[in-house]
Design a protein around this motif. Structure first.
Motif, PDB file in Angstrom:
ATOM      1  N   GLY A   8      39.591 -36.654  24.271  1.00  0.00           N
ATOM      2  CA  GLY A   8      40.282 -36.145  23.089  1.00  0.00           C
ATOM      3  C   GLY A   8      41.627 -36.817  22.878  1.00  0.00           C
ATOM      4  N   GLU A   9      42.369 -37.000  23.961  1.00  0.00           N
ATOM      5  CA  GLU A   9      43.682 -37.640  23.849  1.00  0.00           C
ATOM      6  C   GLU A   9      43.534 -39.103  23.448  1.00  0.00           C
ATOM      7  OE1 GLU A   9      47.724 -38.282  26.559  1.00  0.00           O
ATOM      8  OE2 GLU A   9      45.994 -37.173  27.367  1.00  0.00           O
ATOM      9  N   CYS A  10      42.506 -39.758  23.967  1.00  0.00           N
ATOM     10  CA  CYS A  10      42.252 -41.149  23.599  1.00  0.00           C
ATOM     11  C   CYS A  10      41.931 -41.269  22.112  1.00  0.00           C
ATOM     12  CB  CYS A  10      41.099 -41.696  24.440  1.00  0.00           C
ATOM     13  SG  CYS A  10      40.662 -43.409  24.087  1.00  0.00           S
ATOM     14  N   GLU A  11      41.078 -40.390  21.602  1.00  0.00           N
ATOM     15  CA  GLU A  11      40.738 -40.396  20.179  1.00  0.00           C
ATOM     16  C   GLU A  11      41.987 -40.211  19.320  1.00  0.00           C
ATOM     17  OE1 GLU A  11      37.971 -41.001  18.625  1.00  0.00           O
ATOM     18  OE2 GLU A  11      36.214 -40.077  19.574  1.00  0.00           O
ATOM     19  N   ALA A  12      42.879 -39.318  19.744  1.00  0.00           N
ATOM     20  CA  ALA A  12      44.103 -39.065  18.991  1.00  0.00           C
ATOM     21  C   ALA A  12      44.989 -40.303  18.970  1.00  0.00           C
ATOM     22  CB  ALA A  12      44.859 -37.880  19.599  1.00  0.00           C
ATOM     23  N   LYS A  13      45.108 -40.984  20.108  1.00  0.00           N
ATOM     24  CA  LYS A  13      45.926 -42.191  20.168  1.00  0.00           C
ATOM     25  C   LYS A  13      45.347 -43.303  19.302  1.00  0.00           C
ATOM     26  CE  LYS A  13      49.141 -40.841  23.056  1.00  0.00           C
ATOM     27  NZ  LYS A  13      49.365 -41.439  24.373  1.00  0.00           N
TER      28      LYS A  13
END
Length: 226
Positions: A27-32
């Motif tokens: 999820g954090e990767c997608e946001a970045k």
């Protein structure tokens, strides 16, 4: 847990201050990725909130120009093979030497940014396809764009520069990635398979032929145009 991270190519290639964004989950990767302009993603197969392989496949469909290097468990050959089939540009088994990871990053970014040499012309025409070296694009016979990853395009150019020649897996790996193969390295076979599929050659092998015990051959005429 090793952080999952995406890196900006200019800083890695020039040696200036690093421009690296870290992410510890899918999820954090997608946001970045939605927030930043990322050139390359180093992605662990094992994520706390999902599969890195699934993320790789999803990103390849949405972001074909994003370079992806997978980190896999050293003994999990199946993850490497599936990852390449899903569109990863390279993979590295854990544990690994950080210098090797740095070298892999540089090689993948270099393939994506620099014009392959020698080209001798700006375009190659084969089987009614047009490969433009300067823009790194491939046009299908019907005029539509064929989405190729950096590794797929680099492999195609190697074949286009050597039509009719039988190229071994080792030579293809050296020409495209600047490294030698280990006994279990199937990355070239997977790239050829992906390229065949995108060229509509997956069932007949009319363009990219397999020469038993020798390698692969581009078996169609190639014309160069300026």
């Amino acid at each position: 847990m090793i952080p999952k991270f995406a890196a900006c190519s200019e800083n890695i290639l020039t040696g200036r201050a690093s421009c690296i964004s870290l992410a510890g989950s899918k999820g954090e990767c997608e946001a970045k990725l939605a927030e930043l302009k990322i050139d390359l993603l180093v992605l662990d197969v094992m994520l706390p909130d999902g599969s890195g392989l699934d993320l790789c496949r999803s990103l390849r469909g949405r972001m074909p120009q994003l370079s992806i290097i997978l980190l896999t468990a050293l003994k999990e050959d199946v993850d490497r093979i599936i990852g390449l089939e899903f569109g990863a540009d390279d993979y590295l088994g854990k544990p690994f030497n950080p210098r090797e990871l740095s070298a892999r990053i540089r090689a993948v970014l270099r393939r994506g940014r620099s014009e392959p040499q020698p080209t001798g012309s700006r375009q190659y025409v084969f089987a009614n396809y047009i490969a433009d070296i300067e823009s790194r694009t491939l046009q299908a016979p019907d005029g539509s764009a064929v989405d190729l990853t950096g590794g797929e395009f680099e492999l195609l150019v190697v074949f286009l520069q050597r039509p009719g020649r039988v190229l071994s897996r080792d030579s293809l790996l050296d020409l495209t990635q600047g490294r030698t193969a280990d006994p279990f390295d199937r990355s070239i076979d997977i790239l050829v398979s992906r390229l065949r599929r995108k060229l509509g050659d997956a069932s007949v092998f009319a363009m990219l032929k397999t020469v038993r015990n020798k390698g692969y051959q581009l078996a169609v005429p190639v014309e160069r145009s300026n």
